[in-house]
Scaffold this motif. Structure first.
Motif, PDB file in Angstrom:
ATOM      1  N   LYS A 381       0.832  -1.202   0.000  1.00  0.00           N
ATOM      2  CA  LYS A 381       0.000   0.000   0.000  1.00  0.00           C
ATOM      3  C   LYS A 381       0.867   1.254   0.000  1.00  0.00           C
ATOM      4  O   LYS A 381       0.573   2.229  -0.718  1.00  0.00           O
ATOM      5  CB  LYS A 381      -0.934  -0.001   1.208  1.00  0.00           C
ATOM      6  N   ALA A 382       1.954   1.247   0.791  1.00  0.00           N
ATOM      7  CA  ALA A 382       2.853   2.399   0.829  1.00  0.00           C
ATOM      8  C   ALA A 382       3.555   2.571  -0.522  1.00  0.00           C
ATOM      9  O   ALA A 382       3.702   3.695  -1.020  1.00  0.00           O
ATOM     10  CB  ALA A 382       3.875   2.230   1.952  1.00  0.00           C
ATOM     11  N   GLU A 384       2.457   1.523  -3.477  1.00  0.00           N
ATOM     12  CA  GLU A 384       1.485   1.908  -4.492  1.00  0.00           C
ATOM     13  C   GLU A 384       1.183   3.397  -4.423  1.00  0.00           C
ATOM     14  O   GLU A 384       1.118   4.090  -5.453  1.00  0.00           O
ATOM     15  CB  GLU A 384       0.207   1.094  -4.309  1.00  0.00           C
ATOM     16  N   ALA A 385       1.011   3.922  -3.212  1.00  0.00           N
ATOM     17  CA  ALA A 385       0.710   5.351  -3.052  1.00  0.00           C
ATOM     18  C   ALA A 385       1.879   6.211  -3.521  1.00  0.00           C
ATOM     19  O   ALA A 385       1.693   7.214  -4.220  1.00  0.00           O
ATOM     20  CB  ALA A 385       0.385   5.645  -1.590  1.00  0.00           C
ATOM     21  N   LYS A 386       3.093   5.802  -3.166  1.00  0.00           N
ATOM     22  CA  LYS A 386       4.279   6.557  -3.561  1.00  0.00           C
ATOM     23  C   LYS A 386       4.484   6.489  -5.062  1.00  0.00           C
ATOM     24  O   LYS A 386       4.882   7.477  -5.701  1.00  0.00           O
ATOM     25  CB  LYS A 386       5.500   6.019  -2.816  1.00  0.00           C
ATOM     26  N   TYR A 387       4.208   5.328  -5.649  1.00  0.00           N
ATOM     27  CA  TYR A 387       4.408   5.152  -7.081  1.00  0.00           C
ATOM     28  C   TYR A 387       3.441   6.012  -7.879  1.00  0.00           C
ATOM     29  O   TYR A 387       3.817   6.646  -8.865  1.00  0.00           O
ATOM     30  CB  TYR A 387       4.229   3.674  -7.455  1.00  0.00           C
ATOM     31  N   LYS A 388       2.186   6.050  -7.442  1.00  0.00           N
ATOM     32  CA  LYS A 388       1.197   6.861  -8.153  1.00  0.00           C
ATOM     33  C   LYS A 388       1.551   8.340  -8.084  1.00  0.00           C
ATOM     34  O   LYS A 388       1.352   9.090  -9.041  1.00  0.00           O
ATOM     35  CB  LYS A 388      -0.183   6.612  -7.562  1.00  0.00           C
ATOM     36  N   GLU A 389       2.091   8.757  -6.935  1.00  0.00           N
ATOM     37  CA  GLU A 389       2.473  10.159  -6.780  1.00  0.00           C
ATOM     38  C   GLU A 389       3.628  10.510  -7.718  1.00  0.00           C
ATOM     39  O   GLU A 389       3.628  11.549  -8.366  1.00  0.00           O
ATOM     40  CB  GLU A 389       2.866  10.439  -5.333  1.00  0.00           C
TER      41      GLU A 389
END
Length: 606
Positions: A381-382, A384-389
């Motif tokens: 989850k961490a 995925e969030a960082k990658y999308k940003e």
């Protein structure tokens, strides 16, 4: 999810491409196997199973490794290709201490494009046959086949968090060199041993024996998971009941530090992709890597409506006592649970078996899903969030236009190659280099001092054009009426790479000018450390097992905390474990020779 792979189904395909036997692992072997010949009244059961798993007779008789072997349940015709298997590369791998994992790794020198992605070395792992079957250079029944298929499931580094988190390659690694009869133990080609595989053609067993495990009647692997962008998946071939052992796999211990990529050339601290296929616990440096078929293709359940339908546990069959088996037939060693993690990670000749157990009834055709654990889920989850940003910052940039070298070759293989002058105006992507095929270094080592500084060689004077591959600078393109040829300068920036054959390294002190090269002699390769596997943002996290699978002394000990008692190795045990080291980890040539070719000029005036 990130652990999804292009893994082995161990199915067999005939020369016509028709399925002959899918080999998918299911319930595990029980006690010792009896040496019996296949009988006529066993025909019905034999025809229902294509591949069997059992303690290896050959490993015991030849003092070759330990544990399990694979036996065919059907006749395999000469020339039959075994199915494609997962190809999991390990780059710049440090094997100086000869860890147990090294026994399951193969040299990657045949995969010349991948070798050039790093400056150190390339080893690789494939599950199933290549990791379990005994191997020899003499009278094997399955020969080695080198050839990779590329499939990244359409992911791209500019938008997909799964980029670089699973292997993009698989291969049909073995082919039958003769007709293999039902009941024979399968032996594969390698250079690590030279026992006569033909001495064991009558090592047969009775498939009616209930203690023998069939590998192809519960699960199957499919090319696409139901979860987008994660590669292959495992599916139920029939209805499976809650509590059933649907798959089992032997596993080898791995210390976490072993999976650091030890390279001064990489710009970031990197971790081997292999860690995504390992199982462990937060707070422990001891990991377990399963090397049987299929288990590496079981995906995390992801999100609703998917739910996990299996769990992982240690093999717990009370009948499978090591006392019932000869030492080299033993495959499950629960005594390892009493060892310190440091000792487990360096113990040869012993391993544990992981069972995959249904936690509810599973219907035929359902995909098999596992819960990868809280630590894995939080890390994903961490990530995925960082990658999308970060992906939003790449829009319209260089990373968005990135294309793997494999795809670049497929798309532009028929187009002219740009010269170095043309590339100044119209450069290739930053990750793409041109490379040339050639026979060998055309300067003889022993007479190097007699050569001029600039050395020419024509493609037309060579006989084996595809032995070697090195980066090259395209100097000139000559377009004739019928053919187009190129002149290039060979460049060796990989002098320390032990996976490049010695005759393919060239002297740095000389200019190597290569002429009359046809288009098929030039291809595109990845610049070193630029592919998706080397992205600092690529997801790396082992799968979490339940707390009860790890004894307390396998966990990291807190400061001032009394360490728990664990079994201490005796000199006899250490000596016995040493006998299970069979891989030769020495390079094929002396590193001092590499340094001489790299740094020392054979002529004082150069």
């Amino acid at each position: 999810m990130a652990c999804s792979s292009l893994a082995s189904t161990l199915s067999v395909r005939s020369a016509a491409g028709l399925p002959a036997a899918a080999a998918v692992q299911q319930a595990f072997l029980l006690p010792p196997l009896l040496l019996l010949f296949i009988s006529v009244n066993a025909q019905e059961k034999e025809e229902s199973c294509g591949l069997w798993l059992a303690p290896s007779h050959i490993k015991e008789r030849e003092d070759h490794g330990y544990g399990l072997g694979m036996y065919t349940g059907r006749r395999i015709v000469k020339g039959t290709d075994m199915s494609s298997e997962l190809f999991l590369p390990l780059f710049d791998f440090n094997d100086t201490e000869h860890p147990p994992l090294r026994e399951y790794l193969w040299s990657g020198e045949a995969y010349k494009q991948l070798v050039l992605e790093v400056y150190g070395n390339l080893l690789f792992f494939s599950p199933g046959l290549s990791a379990i079957a005994p191997c020899t250079s003499n009278n094997f029944n399955l020969e080695r086949v080198d050839g990779l298929t590329f499939d990244n499931s359409g992911v791209h580094r500019s938008k997909d968090p799964t980029t670089g988190s699973f292997t993009y390659h698989h291969q049909p690694m073995f082919r039958a060199v003769r007709d293999i009869e039902p009941g024979e133990e399968l032996t594969v080609q390698c250079d690590d041993d030279d026992f006569d595989g033909g001495d064991h053609t009558r090592t047969l067993f009775d498939p009616k024996d209930d203690k023998v495990t069939c590998l192809d009647d519960k699960l199957e692997e499919r090319e696409q998971s139901n979860i987008p962008g994660v590669g292959r998946g495992v599916f139920a071939k029939k209805n499976l009941e809650k509590g059933a052992v649907v798959l089992s796999s032997p596993a080898v211990p791995v210390h976490r530090k072993l999976l650091h990529i030890m390279s001064e050339s990489a710009s970031n601290l990197l971790v081997q992709l292999l860690i995504n296929y390992c199982y462990g616990r937060p707070g422990s440096d001891l990991l377990w890597f399963p090397y049987g078929p299929l288990i590496n293709s079981i995906n995390h359940y992801g999100s609703s409506p998917n739910t996990p339908n299996v769990k992982i546990q240690w093999h717990a069959d009370p009948i499978a006592s090591n006392e019932d088996l000869a030492r080299r037939k033993q495959y499950h060693h629960p005594e390892l649970l009493d060892y310190t993690p440091e000792r487990v990670a360096r113990t040869h000749g012993k391993g544990l078996v992981m069972d995959v157990v249904a936690i509810r009834d599973i219907k035929e055709g359902e995909e098999i899903y596992l819960d990868y654990g809280r630590s894995w889920t939080d890390a994903w989850k961490a990530h995925e969030a960082k990658y999308k940003e970060s992906a939003t910052k790449l829009e319209g940039g260089e990373e968005e236009s990135y294309m793997p070298a494999e795809e670049y070759n497929q798309m532009y293989s028929d187009e002219p190659v740009r010269t170095i002058t043309e590339q100044r105006r119209d450069p290739y992507p930053r990750n793409i280099l041109t490379a040339c095929r050639f026979e060998e270094d055309w300067i003889e080592d022993e007479n190097a001092e007699d050569y001029d500084m600039i050395q020419y060689q024509s493609w037309n004077t060579q006989t084996s054009h595809f032995n070697c591959l090195l980066p090259c600078i395209i100097l000139e393109r000559l377009e004739g009426e019928d053919t187009t040829t190129y002149t290039a300068k060979l460049v060796d920036q990989h002098h320390d790479n032990e996976s490049i054959e010695w005759e393919c390294h060239i002297f740095r002190a000389f200019e190597y000018i290569y002429t009359d090269i046809p288009r098929e002699g030039i291809e595109f390769i990845e610049n070193a450390y630029s592919s998706d596997l080397f992205l600092p943002s690529a997801f790396r996290q082992p799968i979490e097992v339940s707390e009860g699978m790890y004894p307390e002394h396998w966990m990291k000990q807190k400061l001032r905390r009394r360490t728990t008692s664990a079994h201490v190795a005796t000199p006899e045990e250490i000596e016995e474990e040493h006998q299970f080291k069979r891989k030769d980890i020495e390079p094929s040539y002396d590193k001092e020779d590499i340094k001489w070719k790299k740094f020392a000029s054979p002529r004082e005036d150069l």
